[in-house]
Write an enzyme that holds these catalytic residues in place. Sequence first.
Site, PDB file in Angstrom:
ATOM      1  N   HIS A 152      20.066  68.227  13.318  1.00 11.62           N
ATOM      2  CA  HIS A 152      21.362  68.859  13.601  1.00 11.62           C
ATOM      3  C   HIS A 152      21.242  69.855  14.740  1.00 11.62           C
ATOM      4  CE1 HIS A 152      19.168  71.664  11.076  1.00 11.62           C
ATOM      5  NE2 HIS A 152      19.818  72.608  11.736  1.00 11.62           N
ATOM      6  N   HIS A 166      20.707  73.370  20.884  1.00  8.24           N
ATOM      7  CA  HIS A 166      19.553  72.475  20.784  1.00  8.24           C
ATOM      8  C   HIS A 166      19.506  71.810  19.419  1.00  8.24           C
ATOM      9  CE1 HIS A 166      18.212  75.986  18.563  1.00  8.24           C
ATOM     10  NE2 HIS A 166      17.415  75.152  17.921  1.00  8.24           N
ATOM     11  N   THR A 215      22.466  73.459  15.219  1.00  5.94           N
ATOM     12  CA  THR A 215      23.087  74.583  14.512  1.00  5.94           C
ATOM     13  C   THR A 215      24.139  75.241  15.400  1.00  5.94           C
ATOM     14  OG1 THR A 215      20.989  75.026  13.389  1.00  5.94           O
ATOM     15  CG2 THR A 215      22.627  76.793  13.343  1.00  5.94           C
ATOM     16  N   THR A 252      16.438  70.880  16.772  1.00  3.90           N
ATOM     17  CA  THR A 252      15.004  70.961  16.466  1.00  3.90           C
ATOM     18  C   THR A 252      14.511  69.585  16.029  1.00  3.90           C
ATOM     19  OG1 THR A 252      15.170  73.267  15.760  1.00  3.90           O
ATOM     20  CG2 THR A 252      13.280  72.018  14.951  1.00  3.90           C
TER      21      THR A 252
HETATM   22  P1  A2P Z   1      17.330  75.552  14.444  1.00  2.00           P
HETATM   23  O1  A2P Z   1      18.798  75.559  14.605  1.00  2.00           O
HETATM   24  O2  A2P Z   1      16.607  75.993  15.644  1.00  2.00           O
HETATM   25  O3  A2P Z   1      16.802  74.229  13.981  1.00  2.00           O
HETATM   26  P2  A2P Z   1      15.857  77.451   7.701  1.00  2.00           P
HETATM   27  O4  A2P Z   1      15.429  76.113   7.188  1.00  2.00           O
HETATM   28  O5  A2P Z   1      14.743  78.243   8.327  1.00  2.00           O
HETATM   29  O6  A2P Z   1      16.643  78.227   6.713  1.00  2.00           O
HETATM   30  O7  A2P Z   1      16.853  77.141   8.915  1.00  2.00           O
HETATM   31  C1  A2P Z   1      17.936  76.289   8.745  1.00  2.00           C
HETATM   32  C2  A2P Z   1      18.559  76.014  10.100  1.00  2.00           C
HETATM   33  O8  A2P Z   1      19.175  77.193  10.621  1.00  2.00           O
HETATM   34  C3  A2P Z   1      17.586  75.566  11.159  1.00  2.00           C
HETATM   35  O9  A2P Z   1      18.214  74.542  11.841  1.00  2.00           O
HETATM   36  C4  A2P Z   1      17.316  76.794  11.995  1.00  2.00           C
HETATM   37  O10 A2P Z   1      16.934  76.658  13.323  1.00  2.00           O
HETATM   38  C5  A2P Z   1      18.592  77.571  11.845  1.00  2.00           C
HETATM   39  N1  A2P Z   1      18.299  78.999  11.789  1.00  2.00           N
HETATM   40  C6  A2P Z   1      17.515  79.638  10.902  1.00  2.00           C
HETATM   41  N2  A2P Z   1      17.522  80.973  11.107  1.00  2.00           N
HETATM   42  C7  A2P Z   1      18.334  81.191  12.163  1.00  2.00           C
HETATM   43  C8  A2P Z   1      18.753  82.341  12.885  1.00  2.00           C
HETATM   44  N3  A2P Z   1      18.345  83.568  12.554  1.00  2.00           N
HETATM   45  N4  A2P Z   1      19.587  82.177  13.945  1.00  2.00           N
HETATM   46  C9  A2P Z   1      19.999  80.947  14.302  1.00  2.00           C
HETATM   47  N5  A2P Z   1      19.646  79.822  13.669  1.00  2.00           N
HETATM   48  C10 A2P Z   1      18.827  79.922  12.615  1.00  2.00           C
END
Ligand code: A2P
Length: 214
Positions: free
Chosen positions: A69, A145, A71, A147
């Site tokens: 996804h 982006h 975010t 991941t």
């Molecule tokens: P990303 O969007 O880079 O993939 P987690 O599994 O650590 O709880 O994270 C769930 C999702 O939310 C992931 O997609 C992650 O990164 C995003 N995410 C986690 N923490 C943050 C943050 N502080 N700010 C923005 N996106 C975040």
Amino acid sequence: ASLETFCYPLFYGWFPHHTFRDQLEGLAKDFLKTLDSLEAFKKHISDFTPKGEEVVNLEQYFQHTGPLHCTTKFCDYGNAPGAKEYIESQIVQQRYGSVTELELPALFLTPRTLGVRVALTLEQLQLWPSDAEAGTTLPRGSRGHITLGCAQGVEPVQTGVDLLQILQLQQQGREGEAVGDLEQGQLTYYGDGVWVLTLRESRVGPALFSSFHC
Ligand code: A2P
């Protein structure tokens, strides 16, 4: 608290359709295979092996769980700053469950993360939180982006941090070392294990605006 508040999601984002997702996973796999076989990459392999091993299996190095996804807003079940306002905003409610087309112009890889950049349209930027690029002078949406993988012990939030760092290097005029014209695009090395593949043709595909709760 109301039941609705109780059910606030972990994050909102765009979820690529499964056919598009398969295409992206294939693209990432090809990219890693190509890197693995490049002399230029082998020359800098120590960026990825602090212990001095000579071989790294990149496909094992980067791991990913959960649905791919992009975010938009990390809500942390309502605990993140601005989560409530985002969730209750008219635009989020309006667009929830709608399909949009994501444009992906480049892949990037660091010793920590593997990701693909998302170039957001003005319409998509309406769903973008105002603080995503906080602390930089980069344009809104720069952090967009997906991941694709993280090194062992690295949290996915790092992918956006790595991308912002790369874009700041570019903003400062760091050109990087043009390593080669690959079949998929132009490969550049920025030092410290940072690689960017600018795709010859952006990948474009459908994605659903929705939320994730687990
Ligand atoms: P990303 O969007 O880079 O993939 P987690 O599994 O650590 O709880 O994270 C769930 C999702 O939310 C992931 O997609 C992650 O990164 C995003 N995410 C986690 N923490 C943050 C943050 N502080 N700010 C923005 N996106 C975040």
